[in-house]
Write a protein that holds these residues in place. Structure first.
Motif, mmCIF file in Angstrom:
data_model
loop_
_atom_site.group_PDB
_atom_site.id
_atom_site.type_symbol
_atom_site.label_atom_id
_atom_site.label_comp_id
_atom_site.label_asym_id
_atom_site.label_seq_id
_atom_site.Cartn_x
_atom_site.Cartn_y
_atom_site.Cartn_z
ATOM 1 N N TYR A 574 0.827 -1.200 0.000
ATOM 2 C CA TYR A 574 0.000 0.000 0.000
ATOM 3 C C TYR A 574 0.862 1.253 0.000
ATOM 4 O O TYR A 574 1.868 1.329 0.701
ATOM 5 C CB TYR A 574 -0.939 -0.013 1.204
ATOM 6 C CG TYR A 574 -1.926 -1.164 1.143
ATOM 7 C CD1 TYR A 574 -3.085 -1.056 0.388
ATOM 8 C CD2 TYR A 574 -1.661 -2.354 1.817
ATOM 9 C CE1 TYR A 574 -3.984 -2.116 0.313
ATOM 10 C CE2 TYR A 574 -2.550 -3.418 1.744
ATOM 11 C CZ TYR A 574 -3.712 -3.299 0.985
ATOM 12 O OH TYR A 574 -4.586 -4.352 0.898
ATOM 13 N N HIS A 591 -3.303 3.749 -4.938
ATOM 14 C CA HIS A 591 -3.252 3.607 -3.479
ATOM 15 C C HIS A 591 -2.643 2.263 -3.090
ATOM 16 O O HIS A 591 -2.156 2.082 -1.978
ATOM 17 C CB HIS A 591 -4.649 3.739 -2.875
ATOM 18 C CG HIS A 591 -5.480 2.489 -2.983
ATOM 19 N ND1 HIS A 591 -6.115 2.123 -4.150
ATOM 20 C CD2 HIS A 591 -5.754 1.511 -2.085
ATOM 21 C CE1 HIS A 591 -6.759 0.979 -3.955
ATOM 22 N NE2 HIS A 591 -6.565 0.591 -2.719
ATOM 23 N N GLU A 592 -2.661 1.326 -4.025
ATOM 24 C CA GLU A 592 -2.111 -0.007 -3.813
ATOM 25 C C GLU A 592 -1.180 -0.331 -4.974
ATOM 26 O O GLU A 592 -1.448 0.029 -6.117
ATOM 27 C CB GLU A 592 -3.257 -1.019 -3.757
ATOM 28 C CG GLU A 592 -2.854 -2.456 -3.549
ATOM 29 C CD GLU A 592 -4.053 -3.397 -3.529
ATOM 30 O OE1 GLU A 592 -3.850 -4.611 -3.367
ATOM 31 O OE2 GLU A 592 -5.194 -2.905 -3.676
#
Length: 615
Positions: A574, A591-592
């Motif tokens: 992450y 975001h990941e």
């Protein structure tokens, strides 16, 4: 010129040594005796590496590996991996403002704190996952081995570039009391080091070793903002080791290490200046404060202008401080049977790091960070290595790891730059800040094995495979507020703005809960930097099969050739950055990040051209 004083201890000389230590030794500074060429040749002839979790000579190991003995590192005054990297081809270890930078053959990771490392670090077989752990002081090492290329089968995740394996020194059952104490002083930067190692048999089947070192230095970079030399460092290190041999076939070794490092300032100089900085120009303000401000070159190569006077704390007020505290332990047990050996390595690491530092790197008080990292990790490895008489042998095992990593970062902006009468930030607010909370749990389970087949007396084929499962859970939160990093006041939380349809609705919600300061802070981060208050709770899983094939030809006693195919992976995770959410709090793309995979082919020849003298 370094001044070095060292006394070697033995069981019969403890009392005279104690008297000598209590007596001033005016002018009696002596250098450590240099290693003779014959001694060096003999040592190199018998270098054994355990990089592949078995004993091999450098010539025989079918992998690109460099081994450096602890005695050589001690003689050269090497105390950390940054210094070791200067002696190992293809290895680069350096301290950055946000993270440490670790590369092998040019392959490494970026500065995002959520990234895994591309180079694995193992101390006595125990994995060290955080980049700042590469910057820890090292002492009383037996050997350092650097493996280049993917090491997916035997070491597993996060070794796509290679692995660094540190083995610390151990006592021997039955040895007499021995050791040394040393004092080193370097007058130019007032670097002082006091160290001692003591090792002895404690019972018929028990031995102990204690290694202690204390080091201070005033630094070598002249900071003209604070009129001081940087970085001032103070390091304290201790390791205790017990070796227990209850039977002839069972050896148990327990190690416990503690490290504390404190620093003021950083080894930072300016290599280039970007003129795309906010108006009024931070360059002009910097030159107003320090007319000689500019790129560090020539006579100013070791001159720094980094500092945020407005963000100093304490009495007396200081900034750019960092602290590291580490406690680690391991238990290694080896059971030797007639034709195989069982090995168990249990490891635990507790690591805490904090730094309060300037991140605009200018003499104006503009951007300041407070970074804190905490890690608790447990690992367990069980493996078997056969020693059969035939042409086939096997090495394999199980691995389990559990990590709990917590990171907290506060970034603050001062709209007056510490010198302007009014702030350039929205609404004239002076200090705005944003705090990111990042709590990640990670678990890894792996099964690995490598089969060695002697096709002929001189040709060996090795087939390896590792299966790994990784799971990560994240609890991330971004809060907007005001104040300084040390005195942060949260004004806008994710719960206050969740569901906001757009920027306007987000700012309206921020004004409702945070008033004028909440609106101005939210405007600074959202409208100017595209950062929003947000929460993220998520879990990801991944699994990997990593095969390897190696073919080695021992064409002479002093030479071998090999070709290998290997794979590895760096686990996904992450993004730590606070700009990974939309106004409504939902995660943005990015975001990941996914796992990375690498496939490598390598061919090599190892040949000893000059005959070496043997002991």
């Amino acid at each position: 010129m370094n001044q070095k004083f060292r006394l070697n201890l033995s069981g019969a000389a403890i009392l005279p040594i104690a008297i000598a230590l209590a007596t001033p030794a005016y002018g009696q500074v002596a250098d450590v005796p240099a290693e003779t060429e014959a001694e060096r040749e003999a040592r190199l002839t018998t270098v054994t590496v355990t990089a592949r979790k078995r004993d091999e000579t450098l010539i025989n190991a079918p992998v690109a590996v460099t081994a450096v003995s602890g005695a050589e590192l001690e003689a050269q005054g090497v105390t950390n991996l940054e210094q070791i990297s200067a002696r190992v081809p293809g290895l680069q270890v350096g301290r950055g403002a946000q993270t440490s930078n670790i590369f092998i053959r040019g392959v490494g990771s970026g500065i995002n704190k959520g990234f895994e490392q591309s180079v694995g670090l193992y101390v006595d077989g125990v994995y060290q996952p955080r980049s700042r752990q590469f910057s820890q002081s090292q002492f009383d090492l037996q050997q350092v081995e650097v493996l280049r290329g993917p090491q997916g089968v035997l070491f597993g995740k996060n070794t796509v570039a290679g692995a660094i394996k540190l083995e610390t020194a151990s006592p021997e059952v039955g040895e007499e009391l021995n050791g040394w104490v040393g004092v080193t002083w370097e007058p130019e930067f007032n670097t002082q080091s006091y160290s001692g190692v003591f090792s002895a048999g404690l019972a018929d089947n028990l031995a102990g070793r204690l290694a202690i070192r204390y080091t201070t230095t005033d630094g070598y970079v002249e900071n003209r903002v604070f009129d001081r030399d940087e970085a001032e460092r103070e390091d304290m290190f201790a390791r205790a080791t017990l070796a227990w041999q209850p039977t002839e076939s069972l050896n148990v070794e327990t190690k416990l290490s503690y490290l504390e490092m404190d620093g003021v300032g950083k080894e930072l100089t300016i290599n280039a200046i970007d003129d795309r900085l906010p108006t009024p120009s931070t360059i002009a303000l910097s030159q107003m404060l320090h007319p000689d401000f500019g790129v560090s070159t020539g006579d100013t190569a070791y001159v720094s202008f980094s500092g945020n006077p407005a963000f100093r704390v304490g009495d007396p007020p200081i900034s750019d401080t960092e602290t590291t505290e580490s406690l680690s332990g391991s238990v290694k047990a080896e059971w030797e049977f007639d034709n195989f050996t069982l090995t168990s390595i249990t490891g635990y690491s507790s690591f805490d790091f904090a730094q309060h530092h300037d991140v605009d790197f200018l003499p104006v008080s503009f951007i300041h960070n407070l970074d804190e990292e905490e890690l608790d990790m447990f690992s367990q490895e069980l493996r078997i290595a056969t020693d059969w008489d035939g042409r086939i042998n096997f090495l394999g095992g199980l691995y389990y790891e559990n990590q709990d990593a917590y990171i907290e970062e506060t970034t603050a902006f001062n709209g007056t730059f510490g010198v302007l009468p009014t702030s350039i930030l929205p609404g004239g607010i002076v200090n705005v800040a944003q705090r990111t909370f990042f709590d990640q749990q990670a678990e890894t389970i792996a099964l690995f094995g490598e089969l060695g087949i002697d096709l002929t007396d001189s040709v060996t084929l090795e087939l390896g495979l590792r299966y790994s499962e990784d799971e990560k859970s994240i609890d991330k939160s971004v809060v907007v507020g005001a104040g300084t990093p040390r005195d942060f006041v949260g004004l806008v939380t994710p719960a206050d703005t969740i569901g906001s349809a757009d920027l306007t609705e987000y700012l309206t919600a921020a004004a409702t809960v945070g008033g004028a300061d909440g609106l101005n802070s939210a405007t600074t981060f959202a409208a100017l930097l595209n950062r929003f208050a947000a929460d993220l709770n998520d879990t990801r899983t991944e699994d990997h099969f990593d095969p390897s094939v190696k073919l080695r030809w021992q064409y002479a006693d002093n030479g071998s050739a090999y070709i290998s195919y290997s794979t590895g992976y760096k686990s996904g995770g992450y993004n730590f950055s606070p700009d990974t959410a939309e106004p409504d709090g939902s995660p943005r793309p990015g975001h990941e990040f996914d796992d990375e995979k690498v496939t490598a082919w390598e061919a090599g020849i190892k040949h000893q051209f000059v005959p070496r003298q043997r002991p």
